[in-house]
Design an enzyme around this catalytic site. Structure first.
Site, PDB file in Angstrom:
ATOM      1  CG  ASP A  39      -2.089   0.930   1.087  1.00  0.00           C
ATOM      2  OD1 ASP A  39      -2.408   1.338  -0.057  1.00  0.00           O
ATOM      3  OD2 ASP A  39      -2.694   1.275   2.115  1.00  0.00           O
ATOM      4  CD  GLU A  86     -13.447  -4.595  -1.253  1.00  0.00           C
ATOM      5  OE1 GLU A  86     -12.287  -5.030  -1.450  1.00  0.00           O
ATOM      6  OE2 GLU A  86     -14.365  -5.311  -0.820  1.00  0.00           O
ATOM      7  CG  ASN A  87      -7.914  -1.795  -5.144  1.00  0.00           C
ATOM      8  OD1 ASN A  87      -6.999  -2.597  -4.933  1.00  0.00           O
ATOM      9  ND2 ASN A  87      -8.164  -0.819  -4.295  1.00  0.00           N
ATOM     10  NE  ARG A 213      -7.750   0.976   5.503  1.00  0.00           N
ATOM     11  CZ  ARG A 213      -7.450   2.257   5.738  1.00  0.00           C
ATOM     12  NH1 ARG A 213      -7.555   2.753   6.951  1.00  0.00           N
ATOM     13  NH2 ARG A 213      -7.039   3.044   4.752  1.00  0.00           N
TER      14      ARG A 213
HETATM   15  C1  IPE Z   1      -5.431  -2.609  -0.147  1.00  0.00           C
HETATM   16  O1  IPE Z   1      -5.094  -1.281  -0.342  1.00  0.00           O
HETATM   17  C2  IPE Z   1      -5.469  -3.325  -1.461  1.00  0.00           C
HETATM   18  C3  IPE Z   1      -4.179  -3.522  -2.120  1.00  0.00           C
HETATM   19  C4  IPE Z   1      -3.015  -3.213  -1.627  1.00  0.00           C
HETATM   20  C5  IPE Z   1      -4.245  -4.164  -3.396  1.00  0.00           C
HETATM   21  P1  IPE Z   1      -6.226  -0.163  -0.479  1.00  0.00           P
HETATM   22  O2  IPE Z   1      -5.519   1.129  -0.640  1.00  0.00           O
HETATM   23  O3  IPE Z   1      -7.185  -0.543  -1.545  1.00  0.00           O
HETATM   24  O4  IPE Z   1      -6.977  -0.258   0.921  1.00  0.00           O
HETATM   25  P2  IPE Z   1      -7.737   0.862   1.764  1.00  0.00           P
HETATM   26  O5  IPE Z   1      -8.690   1.524   0.829  1.00  0.00           O
HETATM   27  O6  IPE Z   1      -6.699   1.812   2.276  1.00  0.00           O
HETATM   28  O7  IPE Z   1      -8.384   0.116   2.879  1.00  0.00           O
HETATM   29  C1  IPE Z   2      -1.629   0.254  -3.383  1.00  0.00           C
HETATM   30  O1  IPE Z   2      -1.399   1.620  -3.425  1.00  0.00           O
HETATM   31  C2  IPE Z   2      -1.839  -0.349  -4.750  1.00  0.00           C
HETATM   32  C3  IPE Z   2      -3.222  -0.709  -5.065  1.00  0.00           C
HETATM   33  C4  IPE Z   2      -4.210  -0.706  -4.209  1.00  0.00           C
HETATM   34  C5  IPE Z   2      -3.507  -1.107  -6.415  1.00  0.00           C
HETATM   35  P1  IPE Z   2      -2.597   2.650  -3.434  1.00  0.00           P
HETATM   36  O2  IPE Z   2      -2.995   2.903  -4.865  1.00  0.00           O
HETATM   37  O3  IPE Z   2      -3.697   2.217  -2.563  1.00  0.00           O
HETATM   38  O4  IPE Z   2      -1.913   3.961  -2.875  1.00  0.00           O
HETATM   39  P2  IPE Z   2      -2.463   4.895  -1.730  1.00  0.00           P
HETATM   40  O5  IPE Z   2      -2.789   4.018  -0.568  1.00  0.00           O
HETATM   41  O6  IPE Z   2      -3.676   5.585  -2.270  1.00  0.00           O
HETATM   42  O7  IPE Z   2      -1.351   5.826  -1.432  1.00  0.00           O
HETATM   43 MG    MG Z   3      -4.068   2.427  -0.576  1.00  0.00          MG
END
Ligand code: IPE
Ligand code: IPE
Ligand code: MG
Length: 277
Positions: A39, A86-87, A213
């Protein structure tokens, strides 16, 4: 922005790193399975005044470094949370960029993974990914299917609740068909119906970017995993910090709800009565 192919960099390991790895191995058990919530890519890029996709691209370098150092250390399984269910709710431009990056990375890294004797597998609803991603994934899965050194599992379009939901549906069908009785549904049976069926539960879970989390990752499988959370954003997370995570893991006392061996063994009934009266 341009997404020029990532170069395959030098595979050689420095003498200093070899020594460090020897120290890691000598100081305790190496986790058999490490799972990582990668993340902070977006924030890493935004802090540098760049768009989020730059962070995702930089994150690929960390994936390579962590994958190779895990294999060198003798980790058996590495599971990387790359894209959650959720992404899919992110802006389509970011999703398209991520999918393009995935295809490109798989194409560029396939030979190197194979050379390193690493087997690629996936968990998640990969049938939701664009056709090109599915084809490229399949190509690398086929290429590396006989590799033995380490299994790299990419969680793509994955969520823990999806995993459990699918397992429940399959078990319900088995019960309906009379193949199993409801009373035969135990922990092992449930584990065997999850997408991670042939993979041991993670010993260590790492989350980067300082979020405390699980974000719908391996909900069932993480029951007794040790947590390591770091403020470092994923693109800055490299092998030196992985070693710190493992050192931390080696100091943990994994009790699984029990008490330490020998402790309170001879507690007499009179002592119990005294305390509880
Ligand atoms: C968790 O990160 C999912 C991945 C690393 C693929 P997110 O950025 O999607 O999670 P939240 O929204 O902070 O919980
Ligand atoms: C994790 O980085 C990668 C994916 C969830 C695909 P994020 O894209 O969630 O980056 P932040 O958490 O918004 O900085
Ligand atoms: Mg993230």
């Amino acid at each position: 922005m341009s997404l020029k192919p990532l170069s395959i960099t030098d595979n050689s390991q420095t003498e200093e790193d070899k020594k460090l790895q020897e120290r890691v191995k000598a100081s305790g058990a190496i986790p058999e399975h490490i799972a990582i919530i990668m993340d902070g890519n977006g924030r890493w890029a935004q802090k540098k005044g760049n768009i989020r996709l730059f962070g995702h691209k930089a994150g690929v370098e960390s994936v390579r470094d962590i994958t190779e150092s895990c294999a060198q250390l003798g980790v058996g399984y590495l599971t990387l949370y790359a894209f959650s269910t959720e992404n899919w709710s992110r802006p389509s431009s970011e999703i398209n960029g991520l999918m393009k990056l995935l295809v490109q990375t798989l194409r560029n890294e396939a030979e190197r993974l194979n050379r390193n004797d690493i087997k690629l597998v996936t968990i998640g609803q990969t049938n939701r990914l664009p056709g090109k991603c599915q084809e490229q994934l399949q190509e690398v899965i086929d290429l590396t299917k006989d590799n033995q050194r380490m299994q790299l599992c990419l969680a793509l379009s994955y969520s823990g609740r999806w995993d459990i939901k699918e397992a429940v549906k399959s078990i319900a069908r088995e019960v309906q068909n009379g193949n199993i009785q409801p009373d035969e549904i135990d922990d092992e049976r449930i584990s065997s119906f999850l997408s991670t069926a042939r993979i041991p539960d993670p010993d260590l879970i790492i989350r980067t970017s300082g979020e405390y989390r699980i974000s719908n990752f391996l909900l069932w499988q993480l029951a007794y995993s040790e947590l390591y959370i770091t403020e470092t954003y994923w693109p800055d997370f490299r092998r030196d910090e992985l070693y710190q995570a493992i050192f931390s893991f080696q100091k943990r006392d994994r009790r699984y709800g029990k008490v330490k061996n020998g402790y309170n063994k001879s507690l007499s009934t009179s002592v119990i009565n005294q305390i509880t009266s």
